[in-house]
Design a protein around this motif. Structure first.
Motif, PDB file in Angstrom:
ATOM      1  N   VAL A 279    -132.543  22.358  23.442  1.00  0.00           N
ATOM      2  CA  VAL A 279    -132.248  22.112  22.038  1.00  0.00           C
ATOM      3  C   VAL A 279    -131.181  23.097  21.599  1.00  0.00           C
ATOM      4  CG1 VAL A 279    -133.189  22.134  19.704  1.00  0.00           C
ATOM      5  CG2 VAL A 279    -134.603  21.327  21.596  1.00  0.00           C
ATOM      6  N   GLY A 280    -130.172  22.625  20.885  1.00  0.00           N
ATOM      7  CA  GLY A 280    -129.127  23.541  20.438  1.00  0.00           C
ATOM      8  C   GLY A 280    -128.032  22.828  19.677  1.00  0.00           C
ATOM      9  N   PHE A 281    -126.835  23.413  19.698  1.00  0.00           N
ATOM     10  CA  PHE A 281    -125.712  22.817  18.973  1.00  0.00           C
ATOM     11  C   PHE A 281    -124.396  23.172  19.642  1.00  0.00           C
ATOM     12  CE2 PHE A 281    -126.830  26.848  16.928  1.00  0.00           C
ATOM     13  CZ  PHE A 281    -125.627  27.548  16.919  1.00  0.00           C
ATOM     14  N   PHE A 282    -123.421  22.288  19.462  1.00  0.00           N
ATOM     15  CA  PHE A 282    -122.054  22.550  19.888  1.00  0.00           C
ATOM     16  C   PHE A 282    -121.289  23.231  18.757  1.00  0.00           C
ATOM     17  CE2 PHE A 282    -122.873  19.094  22.916  1.00  0.00           C
ATOM     18  CZ  PHE A 282    -122.333  19.644  24.075  1.00  0.00           C
ATOM     19  N   LEU A 283    -120.464  24.168  19.105  1.00  0.00           N
ATOM     20  CA  LEU A 283    -119.475  24.694  18.171  1.00  0.00           C
ATOM     21  C   LEU A 283    -118.325  23.699  18.110  1.00  0.00           C
ATOM     22  CD1 LEU A 283    -119.455  28.440  19.301  1.00  0.00           C
ATOM     23  CD2 LEU A 283    -120.692  27.429  17.385  1.00  0.00           C
ATOM     24  N   LEU A 284    -117.865  23.370  16.910  1.00  0.00           N
ATOM     25  CA  LEU A 284    -116.792  22.409  16.726  1.00  0.00           C
ATOM     26  C   LEU A 284    -115.559  23.077  16.147  1.00  0.00           C
ATOM     27  CD1 LEU A 284    -118.628  19.311  15.159  1.00  0.00           C
ATOM     28  CD2 LEU A 284    -118.089  19.720  17.567  1.00  0.00           C
ATOM     29  N   ASP A 285    -114.397  22.612  16.579  1.00  0.00           N
ATOM     30  CA  ASP A 285    -113.131  23.104  16.048  1.00  0.00           C
ATOM     31  C   ASP A 285    -112.242  21.896  15.785  1.00  0.00           C
ATOM     32  OD1 ASP A 285    -110.875  24.481  15.303  1.00  0.00           O
ATOM     33  OD2 ASP A 285    -110.402  25.239  17.303  1.00  0.00           O
ATOM     34  N   ASN A 286    -112.150  21.480  14.524  1.00  0.00           N
ATOM     35  CA  ASN A 286    -111.349  20.323  14.139  1.00  0.00           C
ATOM     36  C   ASN A 286    -111.691  19.095  14.973  1.00  0.00           C
ATOM     37  OD1 ASN A 286    -109.818  21.573  12.069  1.00  0.00           O
ATOM     38  ND2 ASN A 286    -108.538  22.563  13.623  1.00  0.00           N
ATOM     39  N   GLY A 287    -112.979  18.854  15.112  1.00  0.00           N
ATOM     40  CA  GLY A 287    -113.415  17.662  15.815  1.00  0.00           C
ATOM     41  C   GLY A 287    -113.413  17.761  17.323  1.00  0.00           C
ATOM     42  N   LYS A 288    -113.197  18.952  17.851  1.00  0.00           N
ATOM     43  CA  LYS A 288    -113.204  19.148  19.303  1.00  0.00           C
ATOM     44  C   LYS A 288    -114.441  19.952  19.700  1.00  0.00           C
ATOM     45  CE  LYS A 288    -108.151  19.135  19.655  1.00  0.00           C
ATOM     46  NZ  LYS A 288    -106.949  19.900  20.059  1.00  0.00           N
ATOM     47  N   PHE A 289    -115.050  19.564  20.821  1.00  0.00           N
ATOM     48  CA  PHE A 289    -116.232  20.256  21.305  1.00  0.00           C
ATOM     49  C   PHE A 289    -115.876  21.646  21.829  1.00  0.00           C
ATOM     50  CE2 PHE A 289    -117.648  15.811  21.832  1.00  0.00           C
ATOM     51  CZ  PHE A 289    -118.886  15.881  21.210  1.00  0.00           C
ATOM     52  N   GLY A 290    -116.673  22.633  21.407  1.00  0.00           N
ATOM     53  CA  GLY A 290    -116.582  23.976  21.963  1.00  0.00           C
ATOM     54  C   GLY A 290    -117.800  24.258  22.817  1.00  0.00           C
ATOM     55  N   ASP A 291    -118.260  25.497  22.819  1.00  0.00           N
ATOM     56  CA  ASP A 291    -119.417  25.884  23.627  1.00  0.00           C
ATOM     57  C   ASP A 291    -120.701  25.291  23.062  1.00  0.00           C
ATOM     58  OD1 ASP A 291    -117.802  27.394  25.290  1.00  0.00           O
ATOM     59  OD2 ASP A 291    -118.118  29.251  24.162  1.00  0.00           O
ATOM     60  N   TYR A 292    -121.673  25.107  23.959  1.00  0.00           N
ATOM     61  CA  TYR A 292    -123.007  24.676  23.557  1.00  0.00           C
ATOM     62  C   TYR A 292    -123.893  25.906  23.453  1.00  0.00           C
ATOM     63  CZ  TYR A 292    -127.522  22.237  23.599  1.00  0.00           C
ATOM     64  OH  TYR A 292    -128.773  21.776  23.284  1.00  0.00           O
ATOM     65  N   VAL A 293    -124.569  26.044  22.323  1.00  0.00           N
ATOM     66  CA  VAL A 293    -125.444  27.188  22.071  1.00  0.00           C
ATOM     67  C   VAL A 293    -126.887  26.712  22.146  1.00  0.00           C
ATOM     68  CG1 VAL A 293    -126.103  29.002  20.441  1.00  0.00           C
ATOM     69  CG2 VAL A 293    -123.710  28.237  20.574  1.00  0.00           C
ATOM     70  N   LYS A 294    -127.603  27.122  23.175  1.00  0.00           N
ATOM     71  CA  LYS A 294    -129.006  26.736  23.321  1.00  0.00           C
ATOM     72  C   LYS A 294    -129.870  27.620  22.431  1.00  0.00           C
ATOM     73  CE  LYS A 294    -132.788  26.634  26.686  1.00  0.00           C
ATOM     74  NZ  LYS A 294    -133.196  26.832  28.101  1.00  0.00           N
ATOM     75  N   VAL A 295    -130.797  26.989  21.689  1.00  0.00           N
ATOM     76  CA  VAL A 295    -131.693  27.762  20.818  1.00  0.00           C
ATOM     77  C   VAL A 295    -133.151  27.654  21.265  1.00  0.00           C
ATOM     78  CG1 VAL A 295    -130.132  27.411  18.872  1.00  0.00           C
ATOM     79  CG2 VAL A 295    -132.110  25.893  19.149  1.00  0.00           C
ATOM     80  N   GLY A 296    -133.455  26.703  22.138  1.00  0.00           N
ATOM     81  CA  GLY A 296    -134.833  26.555  22.589  1.00  0.00           C
ATOM     82  C   GLY A 296    -134.989  25.356  23.496  1.00  0.00           C
ATOM     83  N   GLU A 297    -136.236  24.980  23.745  1.00  0.00           N
ATOM     84  CA  GLU A 297    -136.565  23.822  24.563  1.00  0.00           C
ATOM     85  C   GLU A 297    -137.630  22.996  23.858  1.00  0.00           C
ATOM     86  OE1 GLU A 297    -137.826  25.218  28.359  1.00  0.00           O
ATOM     87  OE2 GLU A 297    -135.887  26.143  28.849  1.00  0.00           O
ATOM     88  N   SER A 298    -137.636  21.708  24.135  1.00  0.00           N
ATOM     89  CA  SER A 298    -138.657  20.831  23.573  1.00  0.00           C
ATOM     90  C   SER A 298    -139.357  20.067  24.684  1.00  0.00           C
ATOM     91  CB  SER A 298    -138.044  19.838  22.585  1.00  0.00           C
ATOM     92  OG  SER A 298    -139.021  18.894  22.171  1.00  0.00           O
ATOM     93  N   LEU A 299    -140.677  19.980  24.561  1.00  0.00           N
ATOM     94  CA  LEU A 299    -141.493  19.211  25.493  1.00  0.00           C
ATOM     95  C   LEU A 299    -141.914  17.868  24.910  1.00  0.00           C
ATOM     96  CD1 LEU A 299    -143.738  22.147  26.731  1.00  0.00           C
ATOM     97  CD2 LEU A 299    -142.148  20.858  28.167  1.00  0.00           C
ATOM     98  N   SER A 300    -141.592  17.634  23.649  1.00  0.00           N
ATOM     99  CA  SER A 300    -141.971  16.377  22.975  1.00  0.00           C
ATOM    100  C   SER A 300    -140.707  15.669  22.514  1.00  0.00           C
ATOM    101  CB  SER A 300    -142.909  16.662  21.797  1.00  0.00           C
ATOM    102  OG  SER A 300    -142.303  17.548  20.869  1.00  0.00           O
ATOM    103  N   TRP A 301    -140.320  14.641  23.270  1.00  0.00           N
ATOM    104  CA  TRP A 301    -139.057  13.975  22.966  1.00  0.00           C
ATOM    105  C   TRP A 301    -139.014  12.590  23.605  1.00  0.00           C
ATOM    106  CZ3 TRP A 301    -135.686  12.786  27.071  1.00  0.00           C
ATOM    107  CH2 TRP A 301    -135.986  13.401  28.293  1.00  0.00           C
ATOM    108  N   ASN A 302    -138.077  11.780  23.132  1.00  0.00           N
ATOM    109  CA  ASN A 302    -137.767  10.492  23.737  1.00  0.00           C
ATOM    110  C   ASN A 302    -136.289  10.207  23.518  1.00  0.00           C
ATOM    111  OD1 ASN A 302    -137.559   9.064  21.070  1.00  0.00           O
ATOM    112  ND2 ASN A 302    -139.754   9.517  21.011  1.00  0.00           N
ATOM    113  N   TYR A 303    -135.791   9.125  24.101  1.00  0.00           N
ATOM    114  CA  TYR A 303    -134.349   8.865  24.052  1.00  0.00           C
ATOM    115  C   TYR A 303    -133.873   8.331  22.709  1.00  0.00           C
ATOM    116  CZ  TYR A 303    -134.382   9.492  29.094  1.00  0.00           C
ATOM    117  OH  TYR A 303    -134.514  10.021  30.353  1.00  0.00           O
ATOM    118  N   HIS A 304    -134.756   7.735  21.941  1.00  0.00           N
ATOM    119  CA  HIS A 304    -134.319   7.127  20.685  1.00  0.00           C
ATOM    120  C   HIS A 304    -134.327   8.126  19.527  1.00  0.00           C
ATOM    121  CE1 HIS A 304    -133.847   2.881  21.811  1.00  0.00           C
ATOM    122  NE2 HIS A 304    -134.676   3.211  22.783  1.00  0.00           N
TER     123      HIS A 304
END
Length: 420
Positions: free
Chosen positions: A87-112
């Motif tokens: 679980v985390g977020f990408f840093l964005l710069d004018n609509g371009k993907f930067g680094d991915y910052v992980k903040v944790g993990e999830s054990l409860s999830w699905n694709y939708h």
């Protein structure tokens, strides 16, 4: 859908196995033909092995410099107990993907619906997971202090002031709508009861870390029991969302028999101030929706006997109206751009091309934004294995970007495209 496809769809839509069989055969025949060329109004940037999930929450940060995302370590099968994603977020710069910052993990999830990762405030996010003891809960994470705290229940959506969240039994949801819940038990499913009095829609106070039952499944059942008669039906709640002013909570009351693919839905609105509950006229068929800032909802449902997108004016229901019908005559996942336009997708057509459209709710004008391919291997073929990748578009608050999930490259990926 063209007229013939729409006619066939309307004839078989109430028989799920037949609908899926015809779809699979139909698309299989067109697989023998050359692939259609993809299209987009602007370049599409993707990051493979990441996805966000449902269209009803916003992955973009307030300043558009961060984009929430889940990172996958496998695909094409449903997660088992103990299997996590990042679980985390990408840093964005004018609509371009930067680094991915992980903040944790999830054990409860699905694709939708992912793990319901979403922004809680400008600097806090929230997501669902499982405790060391195996209990479903949610985590609030502060991206500045890097501190986290546990919340007593898993959440569905959060109020726009960050104070409250909605919740329901994800165990119950998984049993009666496989692929949308979690493969863990909880203490409020009452799974052997068709319409338990102690389960339903919950309100979670994120400040006091307490929860209360707003509407029980028994109450919801009693509202329709005369209409559905003595048929054996199992009831559940899903798809809850606060209005932008936090005055209302919209949610689906659903029930199924032995075949979980054949479900019936009432679109419910709960007025938090008045503590009143009412339903919208959606003919027992409603699928996807979002609010705008005018307490209006764009929803795909059955309205006046027609399956279509409808703009419901919650405080002026008599002036609700169909949108872009019959130009748009199939289901989609909506995201508002301002208050008078929305972006929506379609499921794959006969060539397995999924479309993104920009729609004006006042003029019903429709503009094609993108058409992207979805390989056959990502198609859900049996009810318990929902591996399909719907686009689930979401629009940034400033209207500059649309984010969506895609498998256009042959791998599940999160995508970003500029709108203007």
């Amino acid at each position: 859908m063209n007229k013939i496809e729409k006619l066939v769809y309307d004839l078989v839509k109430k028989t799920p196995w037949l609908k899926l069989f015809i779809r699979n055969v139909y698309q299989g025949l067109f697989d023998l033909l050359p692939r259609k060329k993809e299209f987009s109004v602007n370049p599409i940037r993707i990051k493979e092995n990441y996805f966000y999930g449902f269209h009803d929450t916003l992955p973009f940060s307030e300043s558009n410099d961060k984009l929430l995302a889940n990172k996958l370590y496998f695909d094409l099968r449903m997660p088992l107990k103990g299997e996590s994603l990042d679980v985390g977020f990408f840093l964005l710069d004018n609509g371009k993907f930067g680094d991915y910052v992980k903040v944790g993990e999830s054990l409860s999830w699905n694709y939708h619906k992912g793990c319901r990762l979403q922004w809680l405030t400008v600097d806090k996010l929230i997501y669902n997971t499982v405790s060391k003891e195996g209990t479903l809960l949610s985590i609030v994470y502060d991206i500045n202090t890097l501190e986290s705290k546990e919340v007593c229940m898993p959440i569905d959506s959060v109020s726009h002031d960050g104070r409250f969240a909605t919740s329901f039994s994800y165990e119950r949801l998984e049993k009666y709508m496989p692929g949308y819940g979690y493969c863990y038990e909880d203490d409020y499913s009452y799974i052997d009861n068709q319409y338990p009095e102690k389960s339903g829609l919950f309100l979670v106070d994120l400040k006091t870390n307490t929860s209360s039952l707003l509407v029980s499944l028994k109450k919801l059942y009693e509202l329709v029991k005369e209409e559905i008669g003595a048929s054996v039906s199992n009831h559940y709640v899903t798809h809850s969302l606060f209005s932008n002013d936090n005055k209302y909570i919209a949610f689906f009351h659903r029930w199924v028999g032995d075949d979980t693919r054949k479900r019936y839905t009432r679109f419910m609105i709960y007025d938090l101030a008045k503590k009143e509950l009412f339903s919208l006229p959606t003919g027992y068929m409603v699928s996807h929706y979002v609010w705008n800032e005018n307490n209006e909802i764009i929803v795909y449902c059955n309205y006046e006997g027609i399956d279509c997108h409808v703009l419901f004016k919650i405080e002026d229901l008599i002036n609700s109206h169909k949108v872009a019908y019959p130009r748009l005559n199939s289901d989609g996942h909506q995201s508002f751009l301002g208050n008078s336009k929305f972006v929506t997708d379609t499921y794959g057509d006969k060539f397995r091309m999924s479309k993104l459209y920009l729609v004006d709710v006042n003029t019903s004008e429709v503009e094609l934004l993108a058409s992207v391919y979805s390989p056959n291997k990502f198609q859900t073929k049996i009810p318990t294995k929902h591996i399909a990748c719907d686009l689930h578009p979401t629009v940034s608050k400033d209207g500059k970007y649309v984010c969506f999930d895609t498998v256009k490259s042959g791998k599940r990926a999160i995508a970003l495209m500029r709108l203007n």
